[in-house]
Scaffold this motif. Structure first.
Motif, PDB file in Angstrom:
ATOM      1  N   GLU A  11     -17.091  58.476 -49.884  1.00  9.83           N
ATOM      2  CA  GLU A  11     -16.786  59.509 -50.869  1.00  9.83           C
ATOM      3  C   GLU A  11     -15.353  59.411 -51.383  1.00  9.83           C
ATOM      4  N   ASP A  12     -14.402  59.244 -50.490  1.00 14.51           N
ATOM      5  CA  ASP A  12     -13.006  59.191 -50.897  1.00 14.51           C
ATOM      6  C   ASP A  12     -12.724  57.945 -51.734  1.00 14.51           C
TER       7      ASP A  12
ATOM      8  N   LEU B  12     -20.544  62.058 -57.306  1.00 15.67           N
ATOM      9  CA  LEU B  12     -19.274  61.736 -57.946  1.00 15.67           C
ATOM     10  C   LEU B  12     -19.428  60.826 -59.154  1.00 15.67           C
TER      11      LEU B  12
ATOM     12  N   VAL C 253     -14.165  56.060 -59.591  1.00 11.06           N
ATOM     13  CA  VAL C 253     -14.691  56.795 -60.743  1.00 11.06           C
ATOM     14  C   VAL C 253     -13.551  57.258 -61.650  1.00 11.06           C
ATOM     15  N   GLU C 254     -12.465  57.724 -61.061  1.00  8.50           N
ATOM     16  CA  GLU C 254     -11.291  58.114 -61.850  1.00  8.50           C
ATOM     17  C   GLU C 254     -10.829  56.959 -62.723  1.00  8.50           C
TER      18      GLU C 254
ATOM     19  N   ARG D 178     -14.345  58.142 -55.221  1.00 12.09           N
ATOM     20  CA  ARG D 178     -13.684  59.114 -56.097  1.00 12.09           C
ATOM     21  C   ARG D 178     -12.598  58.433 -56.942  1.00 12.09           C
TER      22      ARG D 178
ATOM     23  N   HIS E 119     -23.372  62.574 -51.325  1.00 11.74           N
ATOM     24  CA  HIS E 119     -22.035  62.983 -51.750  1.00 11.74           C
ATOM     25  C   HIS E 119     -21.406  61.950 -52.679  1.00 11.74           C
TER      26      HIS E 119
END
Length: 436
Positions: free
Chosen positions: A324-325, A359, A331-332, A328, A355
């Motif tokens: 997840e981290d 994202l 995706v940014e 993230r 999760h």
């Protein structure tokens, strides 16, 4: 025994987490210590730097190795998993372990394998330590496999411990809260040994690390307070990061880093703080060695798969962010590009798939597939899960089929991104490697 036969024997005789997942997980140091004693405690022959963390430990480990070897030291590097070949895990000054050494070590380890039943990671940890001993390295950068406290690498007594950051991953093994995971990662903090913490934004994480450091009388430095990230400027083959060093009147500092991922905004302060601490410990690390190590980390160490551009026509980028981290920040960065996205995506079944899917950008076109490992989540199952998060696309049997479909659909200036799993990225890199 050939090199291929040696690897086949190791995978069959010592279960590998990379291949089979949970059944290979073997916490505890007893077996590793017995192996270490059998081989004469090889890790005592060199000084080591220990690197743990949920994300960023691979980039940090390779960067520190690149800086040290550029400064003139003979440097061992032990990381996992590998992408194309096992030999990537064990390097000296960027060169993979000699295949004949792998064969000789494996042949000589048969009795220990039969007696102790070590895991793949336990045995290959000792292979790395023996190789570094025999190669007479000055320093070895040792990346933790999973966790820290019970990880096989934790038999070492390093001169510096580094923990890049904490996020939820491998929760079935390390705990289901950040504090529990921090406790496991903090297990690499050793008595009176300095420790660098990259990220500890959550109070419970910072408190866990501080408590462990106090118990061990270990000097602790927080990289986020040493260097504040200001901004970054993407460039053709990397990025320039602008940092504000600690202290009044300090001029803003620019650092060119070959790795272009958004998450490197946290890794670079960690690396630079570690360099400062190593200088305090007596290592000669000139500014030019730091500059060159960061600017040429991939060439110097063989690092692959960190926001790596594999092709510009068509435009293909991959990244190994797989939790997840990590996703993230991927995706940014994808959204910052401002172009239509074609995303080839696959995950392993023991990750927190839901999760991660939550994202991903719904505006992208998806090509769901599975890597060539037993742990891979079937493409059709991943597609069905993704649909419940508004992600639309087709399922493909393998990366080759997904890539061909994406190439056929992507217009000039549109990006094909591949990610979600180390193993899927490995399959992709293998395609490009074999077509050179």
């Amino acid at each position: 025994m050939t090199y291929t036969e040696a690897l086949q024997y190791l995978y069959a005789a010592t279960p590998a987490f990379q291949e089979v997942g949970a059944s290979a997980y073997k916490p505890g140091l007893d077996t590793t210590r017995q192996l270490d004693a059998h081989y004469g405690h090889p890790h005592r022959a060199f000084r080591s730097i220990h690197v743990a963390g949920t994300n960023g430990k691979g980039s940090t480990s390779h960067s520190l190795a690149a800086i040290l070897q550029t400064a003139g030291y003979r440097v061992g590097l032990f990381t996992s998993p590998h992408l194309l070949d096992f030999s990537e895990r064990i390097r000296v000054n960027g060169q993979p372990i000699d295949q004949d050494y792998v064969v000789r070590f494996t042949e000589g380890a048969r009795a220990q394998i039969a007696q102790l039943r070590p895991s793949f990671f336990e045995l290959t940890t000792l292979m790395a330590f023996c190789y570094f001993h025999d190669q007479q390295v000055d320093y070895a950068i040792i990346e933790v496999g999973m966790g820290g406290r019970l990880d096989s690498t934790n038999i070492i007594s390093p001169i510096l411990s580094t923990i890049t950051g904490i996020s939820l991953d491998h929760t079935q093994y390390l705990g289901d809260t950040l504090a529990k995971i921090a406790y496991e990662k903090g297990g690499i903090i050793k008595p009176q040994t300095p420790v660098i913490i990259g990220r500890a934004e959550e109070p419970e994480v910072l408190a866990t690390f501080q408590r462990r450091a106090e118990e061990e009388a270990a000097p602790l430095r927080l990289a986020a307070t040493e260097f504040r990230f200001v901004r970054s400027q993407p460039e053709a083959t990397g990025q320039t990061l602008y940092l504000q060093p600690k202290g009044q009147g300090e001029a803003e500092r620019s650092v060119y880093f070959e790795l272009g991922g958004a998450a490197q905004r946290y890794n670079v302060p960690t690396i630079l703080t570690a360099v400062e601490e190593l200088r305090r410990l007596g290592l000669e690390l000139p500014d030019e060695a730091v500059r060159k190590g960061l600017a040429e980390v991939c060439a110097l160490t063989g690092l692959r798969g960190r926001w790596e551009t594999l092709s510009r026509s068509p435009w293909v980028i991959c990244d190994t962010g797989h939790n997840e981290d990590g996703v993230r920040y991927v995706v940014e960065q994808l959204r910052s590009l401002g172009c239509p996205l074609h995303i080839i995506f696959g995950m392993v079944s023991d990750k927190d798939v839901r999760h991660v899917l939550a994202l991903l950008p719904p505006e992208a076109r998806y090509y769901f597939t599975a890597a060539r490992v037993a742990r891979a989540l079937p493409a059709r199952e991943l597609q069905e899960l993704a649909e419940s998060y508004g992600l639309r696309g087709e399922a493909y049997p393998d990366i080759s089929a997904a890539l061909e479909a994406a190439k056929a659909s992507a217009a000039a200036g549109e990006l094909i991104f591949v990610g979600g799993s180390n193993f899927l990225v490995a399959d992709l890199i293998s395609i490009y490697h074999n077509t050179k």
